[in-house]
Design an enzyme around this catalytic site. Structure first.
Site, mmCIF file in Angstrom:
data_model
loop_
_atom_site.group_PDB
_atom_site.id
_atom_site.type_symbol
_atom_site.label_atom_id
_atom_site.label_comp_id
_atom_site.label_asym_id
_atom_site.label_seq_id
_atom_site.Cartn_x
_atom_site.Cartn_y
_atom_site.Cartn_z
ATOM 1 N N HIS A 249 -20.595 37.994 -80.291
ATOM 2 C CA HIS A 249 -21.207 39.267 -80.724
ATOM 3 C C HIS A 249 -21.610 39.181 -82.193
ATOM 4 O O HIS A 249 -22.728 39.556 -82.564
ATOM 5 C CB HIS A 249 -20.195 40.403 -80.496
ATOM 6 C CG HIS A 249 -20.568 41.718 -81.107
ATOM 7 N ND1 HIS A 249 -21.025 42.783 -80.368
ATOM 8 C CD2 HIS A 249 -20.539 42.158 -82.397
ATOM 9 C CE1 HIS A 249 -21.253 43.809 -81.165
ATOM 10 N NE2 HIS A 249 -20.969 43.451 -82.412
ATOM 11 N N GLU A 250 -20.686 38.691 -83.028
ATOM 12 C CA GLU A 250 -20.988 38.609 -84.463
ATOM 13 C C GLU A 250 -22.088 37.581 -84.730
ATOM 14 O O GLU A 250 -22.956 37.807 -85.582
ATOM 15 C CB GLU A 250 -19.727 38.279 -85.255
ATOM 16 C CG GLU A 250 -18.602 39.301 -85.126
ATOM 17 C CD GLU A 250 -19.022 40.726 -85.463
ATOM 18 O OE1 GLU A 250 -20.011 40.919 -86.202
ATOM 19 O OE2 GLU A 250 -18.361 41.666 -84.986
ATOM 20 N N HIS B 35 -25.405 39.097 -84.107
ATOM 21 C CA HIS B 35 -25.920 39.997 -85.150
ATOM 22 C C HIS B 35 -26.899 39.278 -86.085
ATOM 23 O O HIS B 35 -27.737 39.923 -86.725
ATOM 24 C CB HIS B 35 -24.778 40.589 -85.967
ATOM 25 C CG HIS B 35 -24.223 41.857 -85.395
ATOM 26 N ND1 HIS B 35 -25.027 42.909 -84.996
ATOM 27 C CD2 HIS B 35 -22.947 42.242 -85.151
ATOM 28 C CE1 HIS B 35 -24.264 43.890 -84.545
ATOM 29 N NE2 HIS B 35 -23.005 43.514 -84.614
ATOM 30 N N GLU C 99 -26.082 46.990 -82.108
ATOM 31 C CA GLU C 99 -24.793 46.642 -81.515
ATOM 32 C C GLU C 99 -24.938 46.312 -80.036
ATOM 33 O O GLU C 99 -24.223 45.451 -79.508
ATOM 34 C CB GLU C 99 -23.797 47.786 -81.708
ATOM 35 C CG GLU C 99 -23.422 48.046 -83.156
ATOM 36 C CD GLU C 99 -22.687 46.883 -83.797
ATOM 37 O OE1 GLU C 99 -22.047 46.108 -83.069
ATOM 38 O OE2 GLU C 99 -22.763 46.750 -85.035
ATOM 39 N N ASP D 63 -23.786 42.934 -78.286
ATOM 40 C CA ASP D 63 -22.898 42.918 -77.115
ATOM 41 C C ASP D 63 -23.479 42.058 -75.994
ATOM 42 O O ASP D 63 -22.763 41.275 -75.355
ATOM 43 C CB ASP D 63 -22.682 44.338 -76.590
ATOM 44 C CG ASP D 63 -21.574 45.076 -77.319
ATOM 45 O OD1 ASP D 63 -20.810 44.436 -78.059
ATOM 46 O OD2 ASP D 63 -21.459 46.302 -77.126
#
Length: 637
Positions: free
Chosen positions: A485-486, A489, A545, A549
């Site tokens: 997930h990070e 980003h 986000e 995800d």
């Protein structure tokens, strides 16, 4: 519930979390309970006990930073002295606001006013320059509003009047406690609310702010100086920064273009009263227990929590809040194992490799864009567990202890000045890419687009996110998905605008960008207007986000499938488990308005619908509620 409703075919989130959702109780002093907060509560209990032992000498203090923390905690937890002093500690500072008689009285002392942390209609912040990410720049932003978002000020908002009534009642009580007569207090609060509402038309909503690259609006010092004829921006900016800035980044130009009208001789009295309310509220939690309880009334109404934190918790939060990275370092070095750090670091490397392969094989990116994307991925900084060194500012937080005649408010004031001076002196200096912005005892993780780093504090590297005792697939459904997930980003709708050095840079080909924006639009539509709580999900607010995800779960799945003992059930069910949450109604409303994350239940349920493996594993068919038509399944990365 009947068995059909508990089927993974009907509601996967409810199916996985059935027992927890029935049994979990929201703590009376909190608005919500979830996997993150439950783990944080366990760490809190552990550290509170250790802090008590530090205070009594049962745990030795091993650094000057911990000694200053211990001394500060002693002052914070000295209830008897707090109650004896009452409002006396803030009297002189409050009189400084009371003594303002004209706009010039305030504007002529702006340098010290900002350095001392007094309320102000604008905020100065020194942070990395988006276009030159290795160097600190200065940002000029509007102040915060009383209500949590501009949308709350709409006359049709169901919570507006109730919240403002609570705020008004709370502030009148506090103002009377610091010495104002009833009619004075009522006038001050009415003026405060009037000034606050006058700012609303010129401040961005949470949705508008979600595209954070739009806050980058560089202006010359001359342009900023022209925002107001009575405010000498040139003088106080140069004094604070110790040099004349060649560029000021204005986050919301529309607000500052109206500054002359918003802050004037005609509005000064209202602004002064707004400052009084802001100041009294911000310092009330450091005074007596009566002050603290009353000062919590508005936040309780906003969040839905039933009661304020206990005194014991409050003292712990106040002390650790000032020394957060000091305590984070203590926690990590005493409770975090090297084996876990090495294992998670290996998972990060594996996720990066999978991302690189996906980028290499991507069918809609042109080679030029692929090359830069992979370069960015290879330059990604990885921080796991805790930093080698905490920021140097903590060595400057030297508490004047009670034994040496120090008081709580005096130390807080001194720390505030040190923090402001430390920040302003960073202007035009080089950014330390290795400096963490989250303490190691924080149950969270983050990606920093201007440093191009991902950070996983020690606290989150525990069950249900990560545990040696659970299967590797379950760990991929937890911390593995968080890791990916990070990483995702770096390529969400915001992160994709920064290059491998963290600079705001248009590195996409025109064709690729158009395709990416179309996929982003699809992700917005997938979540937009889904009914939840008393409102609906805002797909635009939550899109970054949701993209992260989607990329995170799909990459974690691919990594887990490389394991010999892969279990799709373990992976998907731990994914749903980490998002379990129960919240008060008011808190749900608040999050829907301001949070860039979608509701946890939807994060768990919607993202699995985008993955073909989920359908195969649970035999999901067209007749099932968890079914999503193949053409509507979104895969960006």
């Amino acid at each position: 519930m009947n068995q059909e409703k508990l089927s993974p075919k009907t509601d996967f989130y409810e199916y996985v979390n059935e027992k927890w959702l029935k049994e979990a109780e929201i703590p009376s002093d909190k608005p919500s309970i979830n996997s993150f907060s439950s783990l944080a509560d366990e760490i809190e209990v552990l550290l509170m006990e250790d802090v008590k032992k530090m205070a009594t000498g049962d745990i030795p203090v091993t650094s000057k930073e911990l000694q200053s923390f211990k001394d500060f905690y002693e002052l914070v937890s000295d209830e008897e002295t707090r109650n004896n002093l009452g409002m006396t500690p803030i009297k002189n500072r409050l009189n400084r606001i009371n003594d303002l008689n004209a706009l010039s009285d305030w504007s002529n002392q702006l340098e010290d006013w900002l350095l001392s942390g007094y309320p102000n209609p604008f905020v100065l912040d020194v942070s990395s320059d988006m276009e030159k990410a290795d160097t600190y720049g200065v940002y000029l932003a509007p102040t915060n509003l009383i209500l949590p978002d501009t949308t709350y000020y709409d006359e049709k908002h169901p919570n507006k009047e109730e919240l403002l009534t609570v705020y008004k009642g709370m502030m009148i009580k506090l103002l009377k406690m610091v010495g104002y007569k009833k009619d004075e207090a009522e006038l001050i609060v009415v003026d405060c609310l009037s000034f606050d509402e006058s700012l609303v038309p010129f401040i961005k909503s949470a949705e508008e702010s979600a595209d954070y690259t739009k806050m980058y609006n560089p202006k010359t010092l001359e342009e900023v100086a022209n925002y107001h004829s009575s405010i000498n921006f040139n003088q106080f900016l140069t004094a604070l920064l110790k040099q004349s800035p060649n560029k000021i980044i204005v986050t919301e130009p529309n607000y500052f273009e109206q500054l002359e009208k918003l802050v004037s001789d005609e509005t000064f009295e209202k602004m002064k009263h707004w400052m009084i309310c802001s100041y009294v509220l911000s310092f009330s939690h450091l005074l007596t227990e009566d002050f603290r309880q009353i000062a919590n009334q508005y936040s309780l109404a906003l969040s839905g929590a039933k009661e304020a934190f206990s005194k014991e918790k409050t003292y712990f939060y106040q002390a650790t809040g000032q020394f957060n990275q000091v305590i984070g370092q203590y926690y990590a070095k005493n409770y975090f194992g090297q084996a876990a750090k090495d294992d998670v670091h290996e998972m990060v490397q594996q996720m990066i490799q999978i991302y690189q392969e996906r980028l290499s094989k991507n069918e809609w990116l042109e080679e030029e864009t692929k090359k830069t994307a992979i370069l960015k991925l290879n330059r990604l900084g990885i921080h796991v567990g805790y930093p080698e060194e905490i920021p140097s500012i903590y060595s400057r937080f030297i508490t004047t202890s009670k034994a040496d005649g120090g008081s709580l408010i005096e130390n807080v004031e001194q720390f505030n000045k040190i923090t402001s001076d430390y920040s302003f002196r960073r202007y035009n200096q080089k950014v330390d890419r290795n400096e963490w912005e989250m303490s190691a005892d924080t149950v969270n993780a983050y990606y920093h687009p201007q440093k191009n780093v991902i950070v996983f504090p020690a606290a989150i590297l525990q069950a249900p996110f990560y545990d040696f005792k659970q299967s590797r697939s379950a760990n991929y459904g937890g911390i593995g998905a968080v890791i990916a997930h990070e990483i995702s980003h770096a390529f969400d709708n915001n992160g994709a605008k920064f290059d491998e050095l963290g600079n705001l840079n248009d590195w996409w080909t025109e064709t690729d960008l158009a395709h990416f924006e179309e996929l982003t639009k699809q992700m917005i539509e997938q979540f937009d207007d889904i009914p939840f709580g008393n409102s609906k999900v805002n797909g635009t607010l939550t899109v970054s986000e949701n993209i992260a995800d989607a990329g995170g779960l799909s990459c974690a799945l691919e990594a887990a499938q490389l394991e010999e003992d892969f279990s799709g059930t373990d992976l998907f069910e731990n994914w749903a488990r980490i998002w379990r949450q129960k919240s008060q109604e008011q808190y749900i409303d608040l999050l829907l308005a301001v949070d860039v994350h979608s509701p946890n239940k939807l994060r768990a349920n919607i993202q699995v619908k985008n993955l073909d493996e989920f359908y195969h594993l649970y035999d999901i068919t067209k007749s099932d509620a968890m079914y999503l038509e193949p053409e509507k399944r979104i895969s960006i990365w």
